[in-house]
Scaffold this active site. Structure first.
Site, PDB file in Angstrom:
ATOM      1  CE1 TYR A   1      -0.907 -25.620 -22.811  1.00  0.00           C
ATOM      2  CE2 TYR A   1      -1.320 -27.663 -21.624  1.00  0.00           C
ATOM      3  CZ  TYR A   1      -0.459 -26.648 -22.005  1.00  0.00           C
ATOM      4  OH  TYR A   1       0.847 -26.683 -21.594  1.00  0.00           O
TER       5      TYR A   1
ATOM      6  CG  ASP B   1       1.239 -13.429 -35.308  1.00  0.00           C
ATOM      7  OD1 ASP B   1       1.267 -14.532 -34.719  1.00  0.00           O
ATOM      8  OD2 ASP B   1       0.189 -12.861 -35.661  1.00  0.00           O
TER       9      ASP B   1
ATOM     10  CE  LYS C   1       1.269 -27.474 -24.996  1.00  0.00           C
ATOM     11  NZ  LYS C   1       2.403 -26.788 -25.652  1.00  0.00           N
TER      12      LYS C   1
ATOM     13  CG  ASN D   1       9.484 -22.193 -25.451  1.00  0.00           C
ATOM     14  OD1 ASN D   1       9.355 -22.901 -24.466  1.00  0.00           O
ATOM     15  ND2 ASN D   1       9.285 -20.870 -25.413  1.00  0.00           N
TER      16      ASN D   1
END
Length: 340
Positions: free
Chosen positions: A224, A132, A228, A159
């Site tokens: 999100y 995790d 990013k 990733n």
């Protein structure tokens, strides 16, 4: 750079050519005026091409720490070890497969087991560690096992990522924290764990997987978009620290910004319907993985934009143009949900 010099020389030659003194009829069936027009377009076209080519060359030079020629001889991919988070399925699995095809041994950190898409031959070069990545202790334990089993990694590909759908007012705090833990804070944990090994060897490559959302925030996916955009800042700061704080320009840093890609995120009903509504063409996971591994094998740093080339320049556009672009994506993410 050689191509740029040739283009520049060609444009200079064309600039000093006098179409009035060219025997047009003896060379091509063009009149003097037509030949003059052709030469005008050629010289300006070649000049513009030379400028664009020079800009690309300077960008690559800057991305690689102002090092003109990288010493790639220290890299032997048959003996390198890569760590890939979220490598059990999706884009991560495609990346793992392509790394293995180059002879690289891969350690996969994931909460889910390796997908059935891996062949036995590929599995022979892969070690799976249930981990995790939101837990620093689990990452440390996995890192110790990797060093014992495979050796010190020289490649780290962060990733793993999830997507949420929900407005700023509606998203549960638990979902918000999990998003930041996986998409952003895990990068600190993995880099803190594996960068010291790379510094000791004065060799390494750290890659972050971001998104075009690094440049354009999405309604219904503020969390999100924030993670990013933050990854881009993380990449830039990491690059500077490796170069200036640790005096180790030999360590490569890359960040990937894919457009919408076929994955668990885009398959979510809250996003899939919106993508169909705007007629979005999705990238294949294999194509994204190919670009990522190509960057690793080329031993180069930089940003990889897998989408419209203008994406990184959006913030430099006039506000009204930026807003038109954001408006066009405003209804892609609808409803509520999470891919975690």
């Amino acid at each position: 750079m050689l191509r740029c010099l040739l283009l520049t020389a060609s444009s200079i030659v064309l600039r000093i050519v006098d179409p009035e003194n060219l025997p047009a009829g003896e060379i091509v069936s063009l009149s003097k005026n037509q030949l003059a027009t052709l030469i005008w377009y050629l010289k300006w076209g070649l000049s513009l091409w030379a400028v664009v080519d020079l800009n690309s060359a300077l960008n690559r030079w800057a991305a690689n720490r102002w090092v003109w020629k990288i010493d790639k001889s220290v890299w032997n991919f048959q003996t390198e070890v890569a760590v890939v988070t979220g490598g059990s399925a999706g884009i991560g699995a495609c990346v793992v497969k392509k790394l293995v095809s180059h002879g690289i041994k891969v350690a996969v950190l994931d909460v889910g087991p390796l997908s059935e898409s891996f062949t036995q031959a590929e599995r022979d070069s892969i070690r799976y560690y249930k981990c995790d990545i939101t837990s620093r202790d689990e990452i440390r334990g996995a890192a110790e096992a990797i060093r014992s089993d495979l050796g010190s990694p020289s490649i780290l590909i962060n990733n793993a990522g999830i997507g949420n759908a929900g407005t700023i007012l509606d998203i549960p705090l638990e979902n918000l924290k999990k998003m930041f833990d996986i998409n952003l804070l895990s990068h600190w944990s993995t880099v803190q764990e594996f960068l010291p090994d790379m510094l000791a060897k004065r060799k390494g490559h750290i890659m972050s997987v971001a998104s075009l959302a690094s440049f354009v925030a999405l309604a219904g996916a503020a969390d999100y978009s924030c993670t990013k955009a933050a990854l881009l800042a993380f990449h830039e700061a990491l690059t500077q620290e490796v170069k200036h704080r640790y005096k180790c320009p030999q360590i490569m840093t890359s960040i990937v910004h894919p457009n919408w890609t076929k994955s668990a995120i885009t398959a979510h009903p809250a996003i899939e319907a919106g993508l169909k509504r705007i007629g979005a063409r999705l990238l294949e996971a294999e194509d994204v993985a190919e670009a990522m591994v190509k960057q690793i094998i080329s031993v180069e740093s930089g940003q990889i934009v897998l989408g419209p080339a203008i994406s990184p320049k959006i913030r430099a556009l006039p506000l009204w143009l930026q807003e038109i672009l954001r408006d066009s994506q405003a209804n892609v993410v609808t409803g509520n949900g999470s891919t975690s």
